[in-house]
Scaffold this motif. Structure first.
Motif, PDB file in Angstrom:
ATOM      1  N   SER A  70       0.699  -1.276  -0.158  1.00 50.72           N
ATOM      2  CA  SER A  70       0.152   0.049   0.017  1.00 50.72           C
ATOM      3  C   SER A  70       1.067   1.200  -0.053  1.00 50.72           C
ATOM      4  CB  SER A  70      -0.835   0.024   1.151  1.00 50.72           C
ATOM      5  OG  SER A  70      -1.808  -1.033   1.209  1.00 50.72           O
ATOM      6  N   ALA A  71       2.005   1.169   0.747  1.00 55.27           N
ATOM      7  CA  ALA A  71       2.937   2.497   0.733  1.00 55.27           C
ATOM      8  C   ALA A  71       3.631   2.676  -0.399  1.00 55.27           C
ATOM      9  CB  ALA A  71       3.693   2.264   1.873  1.00 55.27           C
ATOM     10  N   THR A  72       3.942   1.611  -1.305  1.00 52.13           N
ATOM     11  CA  THR A  72       4.727   1.999  -2.553  1.00 52.13           C
ATOM     12  C   THR A  72       4.387   1.568  -3.868  1.00 52.13           C
ATOM     13  OG1 THR A  72       5.618  -0.531  -2.155  1.00 52.13           O
ATOM     14  CG2 THR A  72       6.790   1.192  -0.932  1.00 52.13           C
ATOM     15  N   GLY A  73       3.129   0.754  -3.768  1.00 55.67           N
ATOM     16  CA  GLY A  73       2.375   0.359  -5.073  1.00 55.67           C
ATOM     17  C   GLY A  73       2.789  -0.912  -5.711  1.00 55.67           C
ATOM     18  N   MET A  74       3.617  -1.373  -5.010  1.00 55.97           N
ATOM     19  CA  MET A  74       4.130  -2.747  -5.285  1.00 55.97           C
ATOM     20  C   MET A  74       3.241  -3.919  -5.196  1.00 55.97           C
ATOM     21  SD  MET A  74       7.346  -5.108  -4.178  1.00 55.97           S
ATOM     22  CE  MET A  74       8.693  -3.993  -4.511  1.00 55.97           C
ATOM     23  N   SER A  75       3.044  -4.784  -6.112  1.00 55.87           N
ATOM     24  CA  SER A  75       2.011  -5.668  -5.829  1.00 55.87           C
ATOM     25  C   SER A  75       1.694  -6.540  -4.630  1.00 55.87           C
ATOM     26  CB  SER A  75       2.003  -6.811  -7.019  1.00 55.87           C
ATOM     27  OG  SER A  75       3.339  -7.401  -6.930  1.00 55.87           O
ATOM     28  N   ARG A  76       0.566  -6.794  -4.259  1.00 52.92           N
ATOM     29  CA  ARG A  76       0.444  -7.586  -2.838  1.00 52.92           C
ATOM     30  C   ARG A  76       1.490  -8.730  -2.855  1.00 52.92           C
ATOM     31  NH1 ARG A  76      -5.790  -6.852  -1.786  1.00 52.92           N
ATOM     32  NH2 ARG A  76      -5.694  -4.666  -1.097  1.00 52.92           N
ATOM     33  N   GLY A  77       1.344  -9.600  -3.819  1.00 51.76           N
ATOM     34  CA  GLY A  77       2.003 -10.757  -3.718  1.00 51.76           C
ATOM     35  C   GLY A  77       3.582 -10.500  -3.422  1.00 51.76           C
ATOM     36  N   ARG A  78       4.062  -9.886  -4.545  1.00 49.42           N
ATOM     37  CA  ARG A  78       5.486  -9.441  -4.528  1.00 49.42           C
ATOM     38  C   ARG A  78       5.781  -8.947  -3.242  1.00 49.42           C
ATOM     39  NH1 ARG A  78       8.771  -5.568  -8.900  1.00 49.42           N
ATOM     40  NH2 ARG A  78      10.917  -6.326  -8.354  1.00 49.42           N
ATOM     41  N   ALA A  79       5.263  -8.220  -2.687  1.00 49.01           N
ATOM     42  CA  ALA A  79       5.529  -7.472  -1.361  1.00 49.01           C
ATOM     43  C   ALA A  79       5.337  -8.347  -0.312  1.00 49.01           C
ATOM     44  CB  ALA A  79       4.536  -6.118  -1.003  1.00 49.01           C
ATOM     45  N   VAL A  80       4.485  -9.361  -0.305  1.00 52.67           N
ATOM     46  CA  VAL A  80       4.476 -10.133   0.887  1.00 52.67           C
ATOM     47  C   VAL A  80       5.614 -11.041   0.720  1.00 52.67           C
ATOM     48  CG1 VAL A  80       2.979 -12.108   1.777  1.00 52.67           C
ATOM     49  CG2 VAL A  80       1.726  -9.897   1.249  1.00 52.67           C
ATOM     50  N   LEU A  81       5.875 -11.596  -0.439  1.00 47.17           N
ATOM     51  CA  LEU A  81       7.150 -12.566  -0.868  1.00 47.17           C
ATOM     52  C   LEU A  81       8.161 -11.992  -0.114  1.00 47.17           C
ATOM     53  CD1 LEU A  81       8.099 -15.182  -1.902  1.00 47.17           C
ATOM     54  CD2 LEU A  81       8.148 -14.089  -4.086  1.00 47.17           C
ATOM     55  N   LEU A  82       8.601 -10.537  -0.566  1.00 52.83           N
ATOM     56  CA  LEU A  82       9.803  -9.847  -0.080  1.00 52.83           C
ATOM     57  C   LEU A  82       9.961 -10.029   1.488  1.00 52.83           C
ATOM     58  CD1 LEU A  82      12.139  -8.001  -0.454  1.00 52.83           C
ATOM     59  CD2 LEU A  82      10.424  -6.052  -0.559  1.00 52.83           C
ATOM     60  N   CYS A  83       8.658  -9.730   2.128  1.00 54.35           N
ATOM     61  CA  CYS A  83       8.856  -9.539   3.589  1.00 54.35           C
ATOM     62  C   CYS A  83       8.912 -10.825   4.125  1.00 54.35           C
ATOM     63  CB  CYS A  83       7.446  -8.835   4.063  1.00 54.35           C
ATOM     64  SG  CYS A  83       7.375  -7.151   3.790  1.00 54.35           S
ATOM     65  N   LEU A  84       8.455 -11.892   3.436  1.00 55.59           N
ATOM     66  CA  LEU A  84       8.662 -13.335   3.895  1.00 55.59           C
ATOM     67  C   LEU A  84      10.061 -13.696   3.678  1.00 55.59           C
ATOM     68  CD1 LEU A  84       7.167 -15.882   5.102  1.00 55.59           C
ATOM     69  CD2 LEU A  84       6.829 -16.539   2.637  1.00 55.59           C
ATOM     70  N   VAL A  85      10.563 -13.380   2.884  1.00 51.29           N
ATOM     71  CA  VAL A  85      12.146 -13.600   2.389  1.00 51.29           C
ATOM     72  C   VAL A  85      12.965 -12.926   3.634  1.00 51.29           C
ATOM     73  CG1 VAL A  85      14.275 -13.214   1.067  1.00 51.29           C
ATOM     74  CG2 VAL A  85      12.088 -14.131   0.069  1.00 51.29           C
ATOM     75  N   LEU A  86      12.762 -11.776   3.793  1.00 51.72           N
ATOM     76  CA  LEU A  86      13.740 -10.933   4.914  1.00 51.72           C
ATOM     77  C   LEU A  86      13.121 -11.777   6.250  1.00 51.72           C
ATOM     78  CD1 LEU A  86      12.696  -7.484   4.019  1.00 51.72           C
ATOM     79  CD2 LEU A  86      14.906  -8.451   3.484  1.00 51.72           C
ATOM     80  N   TYR A  87      11.920 -12.086   6.635  1.00 48.44           N
ATOM     81  CA  TYR A  87      11.795 -12.781   7.685  1.00 48.44           C
ATOM     82  C   TYR A  87      12.373 -14.250   8.018  1.00 48.44           C
ATOM     83  CZ  TYR A  87       9.242 -15.326  11.519  1.00 48.44           C
ATOM     84  OH  TYR A  87       9.058 -15.983  12.757  1.00 48.44           O
ATOM     85  N   VAL A  88      12.542 -14.759   6.766  1.00 48.89           N
ATOM     86  CA  VAL A  88      13.343 -16.205   6.785  1.00 48.89           C
ATOM     87  C   VAL A  88      14.780 -15.785   7.084  1.00 48.89           C
ATOM     88  CG1 VAL A  88      14.315 -18.143   5.234  1.00 48.89           C
ATOM     89  CG2 VAL A  88      11.689 -17.345   5.411  1.00 48.89           C
ATOM     90  N   LEU A  89      15.463 -14.764   6.471  1.00 47.55           N
ATOM     91  CA  LEU A  89      16.681 -14.306   6.827  1.00 47.55           C
ATOM     92  C   LEU A  89      16.956 -13.882   8.446  1.00 47.55           C
ATOM     93  CD1 LEU A  89      17.352 -12.175   3.749  1.00 47.55           C
ATOM     94  CD2 LEU A  89      18.098 -14.479   4.211  1.00 47.55           C
ATOM     95  N   PHE A  90      15.797 -13.425   8.779  1.00 44.89           N
ATOM     96  CA  PHE A  90      15.781 -13.052  10.464  1.00 44.89           C
ATOM     97  C   PHE A  90      16.066 -14.299  11.247  1.00 44.89           C
ATOM     98  CE2 PHE A  90      13.246 -12.274  14.181  1.00 44.89           C
ATOM     99  CZ  PHE A  90      13.919 -11.393  14.768  1.00 44.89           C
ATOM    100  N   VAL A  91      15.217 -15.163  10.963  1.00 46.36           N
ATOM    101  CA  VAL A  91      14.872 -16.422  11.739  1.00 46.36           C
ATOM    102  C   VAL A  91      16.390 -17.148  11.624  1.00 46.36           C
ATOM    103  CG1 VAL A  91      13.960 -18.704  11.808  1.00 46.36           C
ATOM    104  CG2 VAL A  91      12.374 -16.722  11.357  1.00 46.36           C
ATOM    105  N   GLY A  92      16.833 -17.062  10.291  1.00 45.61           N
ATOM    106  CA  GLY A  92      17.858 -17.633  10.269  1.00 45.61           C
ATOM    107  C   GLY A  92      19.447 -17.061  11.064  1.00 45.61           C
ATOM    108  N   VAL A  93      19.322 -15.951  11.290  1.00 44.40           N
ATOM    109  CA  VAL A  93      20.352 -15.036  11.845  1.00 44.40           C
ATOM    110  C   VAL A  93      20.101 -15.248  13.417  1.00 44.40           C
ATOM    111  CG1 VAL A  93      21.449 -12.885  12.265  1.00 44.40           C
ATOM    112  CG2 VAL A  93      20.877 -13.709  10.015  1.00 44.40           C
ATOM    113  N   PHE A  94      18.763 -14.867  13.713  1.00 42.80           N
ATOM    114  CA  PHE A  94      18.605 -14.502  15.312  1.00 42.80           C
ATOM    115  C   PHE A  94      18.125 -15.828  15.915  1.00 42.80           C
ATOM    116  CE2 PHE A  94      18.495 -10.369  13.477  1.00 42.80           C
ATOM    117  CZ  PHE A  94      19.460  -9.745  14.598  1.00 42.80           C
ATOM    118  N   PHE A  95      17.519 -16.759  15.353  1.00 43.27           N
ATOM    119  CA  PHE A  95      16.885 -17.950  15.939  1.00 43.27           C
ATOM    120  C   PHE A  95      17.884 -19.251  15.612  1.00 43.27           C
ATOM    121  CE2 PHE A  95      11.898 -16.842  15.718  1.00 43.27           C
ATOM    122  CZ  PHE A  95      12.242 -15.842  16.412  1.00 43.27           C
TER     123      PHE A  95
END
Length: 246
Positions: free
Chosen positions: A198-223
């Protein structure tokens, strides 16, 4: 009143309510709700936490237990309970707003990398709205904690089971991995993706996928990565996760 109702609608109607809340830059009330819920969670934990076993165990590890009287041990237990209260409130008042700000800055960087510029207020709104499931978790935790007669550190981790790490028969490594498969965290990631869209105009599927990838990286580092390093390597014993893990 609409400034309060509009952000909270994101929890029940994320597809329609997120865009309107981002457009109106509704970040104050979600952030205030987060602060109150996390502070209440920390307060409830400190009120019900049985600090005795943890304090005695720590004193035994440092070799101080044999040299202390019962009165001194009792004072140490009371001090630990007070520290837990202060730390719980400080987490809500200071840590969570700072974490939300860092998350908003991360969204701004991602938007810059994808050439999707937008006002920073929209990213702040997206980050604050995405933290609402975390606020809900802490509200549930506070209610469950106050319903207990007493809490131990081991009990805290399982008080509100929301991840696959609660399954029986898991190895320590697999348990750390499945700790990232958490209902409230994934809910938050989904809202973050919708807010970024909603903030950038990126498609919902692509934006959710991007955040999911970032979350996976977060889990890999901190968990996974950091706990393994702090335990002395991949083969070392795991360290206990913090209460709430959020």
């Amino acid at each position: 009143m609409s400034s309060l109702v509009q952000p909270t609608r994101v929890l029940v109607d994320p597809l329609d309510a997120t865009g309107a809340a981002i457009e109106a830059r509704r970040w104050f009330w979600p952030l205030l709700i987060l602060v109150v819920c996390v502070s209440a969670s920390g307060t409830a934990f400190s009120l019900r936490w049985d600090a005795g076993p943890a304090v005695v165990r720590q004193l035994q590890m440092t070799g101080k237990l044999e040299r202390m009287t019962e009165t001194e041990i009792s004072e140490e237990i009371q001090t630990a309970s007070r520290k837990a209260l202060v730390a719980g409130i400080a987490k809500g008042v200071f840590v969570m707003p700072l974490l939300t700000l860092v998350l908003a800055a991360a969204l701004w960087v991602c938007a810059w990398l994808f050439d999707r510029t937008a006002p920073f207020g929209r990213f702040m709104s997206a980050a604050a709205l995405a933290m609402l499931p975390i606020a809900l978790y802490h509200a549930i935790f506070a209610v469950c904690a106050l319903a207990q007669y007493s809490l131990t550190e081991a009990r805290v981790a399982d008080l509100v089971p929301s991840s696959l790490a609660v399954l029986d028969g898991l190895s320590p490594k697999l348990q750390r991995v499945l700790k990232g498969v958490d209902f409230f965290n994934l809910w938050s990631v989904g809202l973050l993706g919708l807010g970024f869209s909603s903030a950038t105009g990126m498609s919902r599927g692509r934006a959710v996928l991007l955040c999911l990838v970032l979350y996976v990286l977060f889990v890999g580092v901190f968990f996974i990565g950091l706990p393994a390093m702090s335990a002395g390597g991949p083969g070392g014993p795991p360290r206990g996760p913090p209460g709430g893990a959020r």
